[in-house]
Design a protein around this motif. Structure first.
Motif, PDB file in Angstrom:
ATOM      1  N   LEU A 114      54.774 -14.315 -32.934  1.00 20.44           N
ATOM      2  CA  LEU A 114      53.734 -15.219 -32.162  1.00 20.44           C
ATOM      3  C   LEU A 114      53.950 -14.635 -30.992  1.00 20.44           C
ATOM      4  O   LEU A 114      54.882 -13.907 -30.232  1.00 20.44           O
ATOM      5  CB  LEU A 114      54.072 -16.505 -32.273  1.00 20.44           C
ATOM      6  CG  LEU A 114      55.328 -17.020 -32.024  1.00 20.44           C
ATOM      7  CD1 LEU A 114      55.554 -17.632 -30.870  1.00 20.44           C
ATOM      8  CD2 LEU A 114      55.615 -18.253 -32.817  1.00 20.44           C
ATOM      9  N   LEU A 115      52.818 -14.801 -30.124  1.00 16.41           N
ATOM     10  CA  LEU A 115      52.636 -14.408 -28.616  1.00 16.41           C
ATOM     11  C   LEU A 115      52.473 -15.812 -27.985  1.00 16.41           C
ATOM     12  O   LEU A 115      51.918 -16.758 -28.344  1.00 16.41           O
ATOM     13  CB  LEU A 115      51.139 -13.618 -28.416  1.00 16.41           C
ATOM     14  CG  LEU A 115      51.023 -12.348 -29.010  1.00 16.41           C
ATOM     15  CD1 LEU A 115      49.569 -11.793 -29.010  1.00 16.41           C
ATOM     16  CD2 LEU A 115      52.018 -11.361 -28.261  1.00 16.41           C
ATOM     17  N   SER A 116      53.261 -16.098 -26.826  1.00 13.59           N
ATOM     18  CA  SER A 116      53.152 -16.876 -25.985  1.00 13.59           C
ATOM     19  C   SER A 116      53.049 -16.520 -24.474  1.00 13.59           C
ATOM     20  O   SER A 116      53.665 -15.552 -23.941  1.00 13.59           O
ATOM     21  CB  SER A 116      54.674 -17.793 -26.067  1.00 13.59           C
ATOM     22  OG  SER A 116      55.745 -16.864 -25.549  1.00 13.59           O
ATOM     23  N   SER A 117      52.292 -17.415 -23.725  1.00 13.96           N
ATOM     24  CA  SER A 117      52.035 -16.820 -22.369  1.00 13.96           C
ATOM     25  C   SER A 117      52.195 -17.738 -21.363  1.00 13.96           C
ATOM     26  O   SER A 117      52.062 -19.126 -21.682  1.00 13.96           O
ATOM     27  CB  SER A 117      50.286 -16.398 -22.431  1.00 13.96           C
ATOM     28  OG  SER A 117      50.201 -16.055 -21.184  1.00 13.96           O
ATOM     29  N   ASN A 118      52.592 -17.558 -20.167  1.00 18.07           N
ATOM     30  CA  ASN A 118      52.342 -18.723 -19.283  1.00 18.07           C
ATOM     31  C   ASN A 118      51.492 -18.027 -18.148  1.00 18.07           C
ATOM     32  O   ASN A 118      50.540 -17.458 -18.588  1.00 18.07           O
ATOM     33  CB  ASN A 118      53.870 -18.678 -18.382  1.00 18.07           C
ATOM     34  CG  ASN A 118      54.295 -17.434 -17.651  1.00 18.07           C
ATOM     35  OD1 ASN A 118      53.777 -16.443 -18.081  1.00 18.07           O
ATOM     36  ND2 ASN A 118      55.354 -17.623 -16.912  1.00 18.07           N
ATOM     37  N   ASP A 119      51.352 -18.254 -16.766  1.00 22.60           N
ATOM     38  CA  ASP A 119      50.473 -17.954 -15.915  1.00 22.60           C
ATOM     39  C   ASP A 119      50.401 -16.346 -15.756  1.00 22.60           C
ATOM     40  O   ASP A 119      49.319 -15.742 -15.428  1.00 22.60           O
ATOM     41  CB  ASP A 119      50.465 -18.462 -14.686  1.00 22.60           C
ATOM     42  CG  ASP A 119      50.094 -20.053 -14.614  1.00 22.60           C
ATOM     43  OD1 ASP A 119      49.416 -20.377 -15.578  1.00 22.60           O
ATOM     44  OD2 ASP A 119      50.609 -20.842 -13.772  1.00 22.60           O
ATOM     45  N   LYS A 120      51.496 -15.639 -15.899  1.00 27.93           N
ATOM     46  CA  LYS A 120      51.495 -14.463 -15.646  1.00 27.93           C
ATOM     47  C   LYS A 120      52.035 -13.324 -16.701  1.00 27.93           C
ATOM     48  O   LYS A 120      51.917 -12.249 -16.530  1.00 27.93           O
ATOM     49  CB  LYS A 120      52.542 -14.112 -14.134  1.00 27.93           C
ATOM     50  CG  LYS A 120      51.747 -14.653 -13.241  1.00 27.93           C
ATOM     51  CD  LYS A 120      50.529 -14.101 -12.580  1.00 27.93           C
ATOM     52  CE  LYS A 120      50.012 -14.542 -11.157  1.00 27.93           C
ATOM     53  NZ  LYS A 120      48.958 -13.911 -10.705  1.00 27.93           N
ATOM     54  N   THR A 121      53.006 -13.851 -17.789  1.00 29.79           N
ATOM     55  CA  THR A 121      53.505 -13.109 -18.543  1.00 29.79           C
ATOM     56  C   THR A 121      53.299 -13.326 -19.992  1.00 29.79           C
ATOM     57  O   THR A 121      53.418 -14.613 -20.257  1.00 29.79           O
ATOM     58  CB  THR A 121      55.053 -12.838 -18.295  1.00 29.79           C
ATOM     59  OG1 THR A 121      55.267 -12.708 -17.103  1.00 29.79           O
ATOM     60  CG2 THR A 121      55.652 -12.286 -19.027  1.00 29.79           C
ATOM     61  N   ILE A 122      53.243 -12.507 -20.854  1.00 24.68           N
ATOM     62  CA  ILE A 122      52.845 -12.621 -22.363  1.00 24.68           C
ATOM     63  C   ILE A 122      54.144 -12.004 -22.845  1.00 24.68           C
ATOM     64  O   ILE A 122      54.850 -11.084 -22.655  1.00 24.68           O
ATOM     65  CB  ILE A 122      51.494 -12.237 -22.786  1.00 24.68           C
ATOM     66  CG1 ILE A 122      50.458 -12.395 -21.849  1.00 24.68           C
ATOM     67  CG2 ILE A 122      51.519 -12.298 -24.134  1.00 24.68           C
ATOM     68  CD1 ILE A 122      49.435 -11.422 -22.098  1.00 24.68           C
TER      69      ILE A 122
END
Length: 525
Positions: free
Chosen positions: A135-143
């Motif tokens: 799975l992919l997870s992301s915050n405001d700047k980084t995946i």
């Protein structure tokens, strides 16, 4: 079908399906009355995988929690027994906690003197492989690209000697030990010596202390009966966005994905973390000329060359990656023109689309703005095929909603697997389900609680303020007072401090998972 006279009898037109009877299924992280919710525990993302057997949530503390379905494993049974039944089994899906891991940590951008929150904005499932979950997870700047799989835990079952019988002699020699049969012994410095010369050299190399020493015990039999789930970060996709990431979406080719911020959309290859391709760029030469920003983006579920993105002006653009490398020109534009004389100060704010979703077959696009849900047919760009009123009863309160920033809340939306129904959240931890079939009047309001038909306000928890630096055009003052509790046109009470922003529909069944603060509620019909 042939009638008695031998002529053909037309089948009766099929009407809209009856409204679903929603029931409570499960809750994870339920709060007790009056319990204060920690900011880091508030759920900020929900996503089913394609099979519907796994569910992932992300929270403001940067954690990802995985749940797996259990009723299929426990009640799957014999296929022949299931085939004998002439009716579907009325058993609702049940999930259990699987594992969790820390996906993102708080960071600080020293070049821009900017704090980067660890909050998970989006989670997207990738294709499974060899029993492992990706799975992919992301915050405001980084995946980040995660792999979760079961690892066998190795345990020592037998040692080289029994400690109860071994004794160390006073001169430093080991009383009982296992001696290698190799005629050469390898020393610490990489050299080796013949066996008949090894004891003195080995003693010097090991530098045993004087007096008695414990026996040297080595494992000879290692077993691995137990398993443990391990989450490992495979890749980090960073330093590609100047503004906050609002969307990530996997391509149907299983190899690429997109990430979108306020002004750009980048195309990534899952195997390459240090390079991405900018495919959409709406940044003007002069930022004073900026009139709209990108709010959401998603790949077509079946066509790997097609994607859609929405804007703060309420439009949806469909682009084709085969036309050009930089997709400045769209292949189709979906927007609804406002009625003459209806324009006001709030028109553009409430028209901003906060979320878009493709239907499972890719024919329909569902969009959510502040006031409505709209269903679009990608073959018809003249206007939406259906519009569902969600917050029309709040129109008289738009001034209050603007004062306390609630008008900028970003509600998500979802479609059922058969695209016959849509759902979205509202205030007071309520969410609404609408029927999409022609002639359907289905419009059900449910509350995220163990009694979903109760439609009452729960104990409010103070919301967090998380606004994009560029999407918000004007910021008026600081923290203002919450508007409190009111009553809508249907007589239902509402509270702006409790909001249901995130929800997801099971891909193949009528089951919805939704987040109310730190609690995950699940319903079925």
């Amino acid at each position: 079908m042939n009638g008695g006279d031998g002529g053909d009898v037309a089948a009766a037109p099929e009407g809209p399906p009856p409204p679903l009877d929603w029931k409570f299924s499960q809750v994870f992280g339920e709060r007790t009355a009056g319990e204060e919710v920690q900011e880091v525990d508030i759920i900020s993302a929900i996503e089913f995988d394609k099979s519907g057997d796994h569910l992932a949530t992300g929270d403001r503390g940067g954690r990802v929690v995985l749940f797996e379905r259990t009723d299929k494993k426990e009640h799957g049974g014999n296929r022949k027994d299931l085939e004998k039944t002439d009716y579907p089994i009325s058993r609702h899906p049940e999930f259990r906690y699987k594992t969790e891991f820390q996906s993102h940590e708080p960071e600080f951008d020293y070049l821009k003197s900017l704090e980067i929150e660890e909050k998970i904005n989006k989670i997207r499932w990738c294709q499974t492989s060899n029993g492992a979950l990706f799975l992919l997870s992301s915050n405001d700047k980084t995946i980040k690209f995660w792999k979760v799989q079961e690892k066998k835990i190795k345990k020592v079952a037998e040692m080289s000697m029994d400690t109860s019988n071994s004794k160390a002699t006073g001169n430093g020699n080991v009383g009982s030990s296992t001696v290698t049969s190799n005629p050469k012994l390898h020393l610490a410095n990489g050299g080796c010596t013949d066996k008949d010369k090894s004891y003195t050299s080995l003693s010097n190399a090991l530098s045993f202390p004087s007096g008695s020493i414990p026996s040297l015990r080595l494992p000879v039999v290692v077993t691995s009966n137990e398993t443990n789930l391990v989450a490992r970060c495979r890749r980090v996709y960073a330093h590609a966005h100047d503004y906050h990431i609002n969307s990530i979406s996997n391509n149907s080719d299983g190899e690429t994905f997109i990430s979108a911020d306020d002004l750009r959309i980048n195309l990534w290859n899952l195997e390459v973390s240090n390079q991405s391709f900018n495919i959409v760029d709406v940044k003007p030469a002069n930022m004073e000329d900026l009139t709209e920003v990108i709010t959401s983006a998603e790949f077509h579920p079946n066509h790997c060359h097609t994607l859609a993105y929405s804007s703060s002006k309420g439009s949806i653009r469909l682009i084709d990656l085969r036309q050009s490398a930089l997709c400045d020109k769209h292949s189709k534009l979906f927007e609804e023109h406002e009625a003459p004389g209806s324009r006001s100060f709030f028109t553009e704010i409430i028209a901003s689309i906060s979320d878009i979703k493709f239907g499972r077959d890719g024919r329909y696009i569902l969009s959510r703005d502040y006031m409505t849900l709209k269903l679009w047919d990608i073959n018809m760009d003249s206007g939406p095929v259906s519009t569902f009123q969600v917050h029309e009863h709040l129109r008289p309160k738009l001034c209050d909603l603007y004062e306390n920033d609630s008008i900028f809340d970003k509600f998500e939306c979802c479609l059922s697997g058969d695209s016959k129904r849509v759902a979205t959240g509202s205030y007071s931890n309520l969410f609404r389900v609408f029927g999409c079939n022609p002639g359907s009047t289905e419009a059900t309001t449910l509350e995220a609680s163990k009694n979903p038909m109760r439609r009452q306000v729960q104990t409010p928890s103070r919301p967090s303020r998380s606004l994009s630096s560029i999407t918000r055009a004007v910021r008026r003052g600081g923290e203002s007072n919450t508007p409190g509790v009111g009553v809508d046109a249907n007589g239902n009470s509402f509270d702006f401090t409790t909001k249901l922003l995130h929800l997801a529909w099971h891909p193949t069944e009528n089951s919805i998972a939704c987040a109310a603060a730190n609690s995950l509620y699940m319903y079925y019909a």
